[in-house]
Design a protein around this motif. Structure first.
Motif, short mmCIF file in Angstrom:
data_model
loop_
_atom_site.label_atom_id
_atom_site.label_comp_id
_atom_site.label_asym_id
_atom_site.label_seq_id
_atom_site.Cartn_x
_atom_site.Cartn_y
_atom_site.Cartn_z
N ILE A 271 0.82 -1.22 0.00
CA ILE A 271 0.00 0.00 0.00
C ILE A 271 0.86 1.27 0.00
O ILE A 271 0.67 2.15 -0.85
N PRO A 272 1.81 1.47 0.93
CA PRO A 272 2.53 2.75 0.93
C PRO A 272 3.54 2.91 -0.20
O PRO A 272 3.95 4.03 -0.49
N LYS A 273 3.96 1.80 -0.83
CA LYS A 273 5.01 1.89 -1.86
C LYS A 273 4.59 1.15 -3.12
O LYS A 273 5.38 0.42 -3.71
N GLN A 274 3.36 1.37 -3.55
CA GLN A 274 2.88 0.66 -4.72
C GLN A 274 3.56 1.12 -6.00
O GLN A 274 3.65 0.35 -6.97
N ASP A 275 4.04 2.36 -6.03
CA ASP A 275 4.75 2.84 -7.22
C ASP A 275 6.09 2.14 -7.40
O ASP A 275 6.57 1.99 -8.54
N GLN A 276 6.71 1.73 -6.29
CA GLN A 276 8.01 1.06 -6.38
C GLN A 276 7.87 -0.43 -6.63
O GLN A 276 8.71 -1.03 -7.29
N TYR A 277 6.80 -1.04 -6.09
CA TYR A 277 6.64 -2.48 -6.18
C TYR A 277 5.63 -2.83 -7.28
O TYR A 277 4.59 -3.42 -7.03
N SER A 278 5.94 -2.46 -8.50
CA SER A 278 5.02 -2.76 -9.60
C SER A 278 4.94 -4.26 -9.90
O SER A 278 3.98 -4.71 -10.52
N TRP A 279 5.92 -5.04 -9.46
CA TRP A 279 5.94 -6.47 -9.71
C TRP A 279 5.22 -7.26 -8.62
O TRP A 279 5.02 -8.47 -8.74
N MET A 280 4.78 -6.60 -7.54
CA MET A 280 4.25 -7.33 -6.40
C MET A 280 2.86 -7.93 -6.62
O MET A 280 2.58 -9.02 -6.09
N PRO A 281 1.91 -7.31 -7.34
CA PRO A 281 0.59 -7.93 -7.48
C PRO A 281 0.63 -9.34 -8.03
O PRO A 281 -0.07 -10.24 -7.52
#
Length: 441
Positions: A271-281
């Motif tokens: 949630i707080p760093k969704q722009d950095q973790y684009s591969w996480m979903p």
């Protein structure tokens, strides 16, 4: 003349080198590095996590194919959903890896002939191309059709993965009342999460921030509820059977709950760093699918036999009869209390023919006070009793559905393993033991 020009060039290079060293010595560290994006947003991390997700999905697909002869007869709907979820995830992650490699090849064919530090943005956001920036000059331009296809693919993968896990929870809680509760509570969250991915395509980037926040809240709520339902079933509903050690039942349960906590942690971290973790979903989808797979085998190994469910159902029927008797007694006490209360209130009403010299009847103040206390206490306990009755109804419905489920599963297990027993009876043929999950009840 040439030697003189070479000398001037060497002198110029030396002077520039000395100036650069003098400038660097003025800083303790390179000031440009503070503008560098974090390493988790880099291309190597994106490729690494994409490969891990692809491996998880491919291995899960092999497991589903290998266990099809056992999984399909026991729960066909669950098998179809798990297979569909894995295939859609494989398509999604394969497309992502293709885009990453395609963009990397395009970047390496132009100056400065090397790969970018930043991860590939999928889909690339609408921005004005700066012709002086080599990293953006040859950036891939996504057409509206490509963007729509990509977003719909991700939304489809998300909703299929979530529905697969929701359907798995209905196996743990098989009654119609529990199924309606699960679908009514989790189904809208899964649908809203998928719709929020498509909403920016319809309304534009003005609602993108609200859509992302709503999607993240729905995903976190789903993950927390998934974990809660697993814990309730494993530690409260079926604690005795869920943690037995024969056949690896406890190992499947521990793996499912561990993955549930990992999935919840990843959702909160995203949630707080969704722009950095684009591969996480995509990684979270893979973890959820593995959680469903391990949880399904946990349910199979921890299944109670028909006799065990019948004993529990008989005990529940006895408890229900006792509750009905207690309810009948409380009803009689309330009626008696009402009649006493009416007598007390009637004694204080003025009469037309009052005789002041008439002897007074003995007072029942003690019984009146106790009656009033009982009425007040019953009013306070009414919500608690409603909750108790609702829980008793839910538990009785669960045991009734579990009895039907155990009977059907025993028949299907007999059909599945009867062929192996018949084959194992032949000493000339190779022995077949399946997964060796031990007793199924």
């Amino acid at each position: 003349m040439t030697r003189m020009m070479n000398g001037y060039a060497c002198l110029l290079v030396l002077c520039l080198g000395q100036a650069t060293m003098a400038q660097d010595s003025a800083y303790t560290q390179d000031p440009i590095l503070k503008y560098r994006p974090p390493f988790v947003q880099s291309l190597p991390v994106q490729i690494l996590l994409a490969g891990i997700t692809l491996t998880l999905a491919a291995v899960l697909l092999f497991h589903l194919i290998f266990t099809a002869q056992y999984h399909w007869p026991l729960a066909r709907t669950n098998y179809i959903l798990q297979l569909t979820g894995v295939i859609t995830l494989l398509i999604s992650i394969s497309a992502a890896i293709y885009v990453i490699f395609f963009v990397a090849i395009q970047q390496s064919q132009h100056w400065p002939y090397m790969l970018s530090y930043l991860a590939v943005e999928m889909p690339a956001s609408h921005r004005t191309i700066n012709s002086t920036d080599p990293t953006l000059l040859y950036q891939q331009i996504w057409t509206p059709t490509e963007r729509a296809t990509w977003v719909v693919m991700n939304a489809t993968t998300s909703v299929v993965v979530q529905i697969t896990h929701i359907q798995f929870l209905t196996l743990l809680f098989p009654s119609d009342l529990e199924a309606r509760l699960i679908f009514g509570l989790l189904g809208p969250l899964a649908i809203i999460s998928a719709v929020m991915q498509i909403l920016p395509l319809i309304w534009g980037n003005s609602v993108a921030s609200i859509a992302e926040d709503t999607r993240n809240v729905c995903n976190v709520a789903l993950s927390v509820l998934f974990t809660s339902f697993l814990i309730i079933w494993g530690f409260f509903v079926n604690r005795r059977q869920a943690w037995r050690t024969d056949g690896g039942t406890a190992a499947f349960g521990a793996g499912a709950i561990l993955l549930a906590f990992i999935s919840t942690s990843l959702n909160f971290l995203y949630i707080p760093k969704q722009d950095q973790y684009s591969w996480m979903p995509k990684l979270m989808w893979a973890v959820t699918l593995w959680q469903s797979f391990l949880g399904w085998w946990w349910w199979v190994g921890a299944g109670m036999g028909v006799r065990e469910v019948e004993e529990l159902l008989l005990r529940e029927n006895k408890r229900q009869q006792k509750r009905l008797l207690r309810a009948q007694r409380r009803k009689e006490q309330r009626e008696k209390a009402k009649s006493v209360w009416k007598g007390v209130t009637g004694a204080f009403k003025p009469t037309i023919k009052a005789d002041s010299d008439a002897p007074h009847a003995p007072s029942n103040d003690g019984s009146s006070v106790s009656t009033i206390t009982e009425l007040g206490w019953s009013a306070l306990m009414h919500p608690v009793q409603m909750v108790q009755r609702w829980y008793a109804r839910l538990r009785h419905a669960h045991l009734t559905a579990a009895h039907i489920q155990a009977t059907e599963r025993a028949e299907r297990l007999h059909q599945v393993y009867y062929r192996e027993e018949e084959r194992n009876a032949d000493p000339d043929r190779q022995q077949v033991v399946g997964w060796g999950l031990g007793s199924f009840g």
